[in-house]
Enzyme design. Structure first.
Site, PDB file in Angstrom:
ATOM      1  N   HIS A 122     -69.774  24.400 -45.448  1.00 28.01           N
ATOM      2  CA  HIS A 122     -69.107  23.370 -46.245  1.00 28.01           C
ATOM      3  C   HIS A 122     -69.378  21.974 -45.662  1.00 28.01           C
ATOM      4  O   HIS A 122     -69.769  21.058 -46.390  1.00 28.01           O
ATOM      5  CB  HIS A 122     -67.595  23.644 -46.288  1.00 28.01           C
ATOM      6  N   GLU A 123     -69.199  21.842 -44.366  1.00 28.18           N
ATOM      7  CA  GLU A 123     -69.412  20.526 -43.737  1.00 28.18           C
ATOM      8  C   GLU A 123     -70.874  20.094 -43.845  1.00 28.18           C
ATOM      9  O   GLU A 123     -71.168  18.933 -44.136  1.00 28.18           O
ATOM     10  CB  GLU A 123     -68.980  20.567 -42.266  1.00 28.18           C
ATOM     11  N   HIS A 126     -71.647  18.634 -47.201  1.00 30.28           N
ATOM     12  CA  HIS A 126     -71.351  17.198 -47.358  1.00 30.28           C
ATOM     13  C   HIS A 126     -72.540  16.357 -46.878  1.00 30.28           C
ATOM     14  O   HIS A 126     -72.899  15.364 -47.497  1.00 30.28           O
ATOM     15  CB  HIS A 126     -70.125  16.808 -46.517  1.00 30.28           C
ATOM     16  N   GLU A 186     -65.802  17.623 -52.717  1.00 32.99           N
ATOM     17  CA  GLU A 186     -65.315  18.869 -52.095  1.00 32.99           C
ATOM     18  C   GLU A 186     -65.915  20.090 -52.791  1.00 32.99           C
ATOM     19  O   GLU A 186     -66.366  21.035 -52.155  1.00 32.99           O
ATOM     20  CB  GLU A 186     -63.787  18.922 -52.159  1.00 32.99           C
TER      21      GLU A 186
HETATM   22 ZN   LIG Z   1     -64.976  18.790 -47.391  1.00 31.98          ZN
END
Ligand SMILES: [Zn+2]
Length: 263
Positions: A122-123, A126, A186
């Site tokens: 997830h990170e 980004h 997100e």
């Molecule tokens: Zn996030």
């Protein structure tokens, strides 16, 4: 006046780029070279302030998962680093250019390698989607005083500007500022993360379990970056579940590590 001219110039040279994996359009006034350089500067600064954990089984696991994700992420201009920082905060981040940090506070929620791969994926999502650059671009476009951020190294900035950049890139926690990403960002990071963990060999079904146990365990506490109030955890889990049929073939074609070792 000079700043207004600078903003006009920036807007003219703004590029509308396409985000990998999701294909979404992104508004960017910054170049990936500058973002990566600022990410590297910010990472160094954070490492100088935080306590790094080295050589533990958990720290080695962070590195191993990171390398597996990097191997499938197709980001040749990233200079990947995967470090573990001593902190009770259940958090993690990836700065532009592939500078990843995982806080020890997340381990008890991650529980296993696939849980940790969910967070790291997830990170990293980004960073690949350049969400930090997009946030910086938005600030530059709306605040004349920040128009020059795109061309200056962190070391040449005053503290106010530096804090703005650090927060925009996602490294604000060290300075007590966590700027939540938008719902769109997100969701995009969730999607990219799911693809990455599947290709890297981690069972993507564990991501649904991770969000479940994490949102329950941290209910009522201040949410860390990856558990911001939007999307809410039920929507997020449902969305990931919907995406599973798309990514399971990637997992089937991978080294198939399952949920990996327990933490
Ligand atoms: Zn996030």
């Amino acid at each position: 006046m000079k700043n207004i001219f600078l903003i006009a110039l920036l807007l003219i040279s703004a590029s509308c780029s396409t985000t990998p994996v999701t294909g979404n359009k992104a508004f960017l006034l910054t170049s990936s070279e500058t973002e990566n350089q600022q990410g590297e500067d910010a990472y160094k600064e954070i490492l100088s302030k935080e306590k790094e954990v080295k050589g533990t089984p958990e720290a080695r696991m962070v590195e191993e998962i990171g390398k597996r994700i990097a191997a499938v992420a197709n980001q040749p201009d990233f200079k990947w680093e995967f470090r573990t920082l001593q902190s009770d905060e259940p958090n993690a981040f990836c700065l532009p250019g592939g500078k990843v940090a995982v806080y020890t506070g997340i381990f008890k929620y991650a529980k296993n390698e696939a849980g940790l791969a969910t967070v790291m994926g997830h990170e990293i999502g980004h960073a690949i989607a350049r969400h930090g650059g997009q946030r910086m671009s938005q600030q530059m476009a709306t605040n004349a005083a920040l128009a020059g951020l795109a061309v200056v190294g962190l070391s040449k900035m005053d503290n106010t500007k530096k804090t703005v950049v650090m927060a925009a890139l996602g490294a604000g926690a060290t300075y007590g500022i966590i700027l939540p990403f938008s719902r769109k960002h997100e969701t995009e990071a969730d999607e990219i993360g799911l693809v990455l963990m599947s290709k890297a060999g981690y069972d993507p079904r564990e991501s649904v379990n991770f969000w479940d146990r994490f949102s329950q365990a941290s209910a009522g506490k201040a949410p860390p970056e990856f558990l911001s109030t939007h999307p809410n955890s039920t929507n997020r889990r449902d969305h990931l579940r919907e995406l599973l049929p798309k990514v399971l073939p990637d997992y089937e074609n991978s080294a198939k590590l399952g949920i990996g070792k327990n933490l």
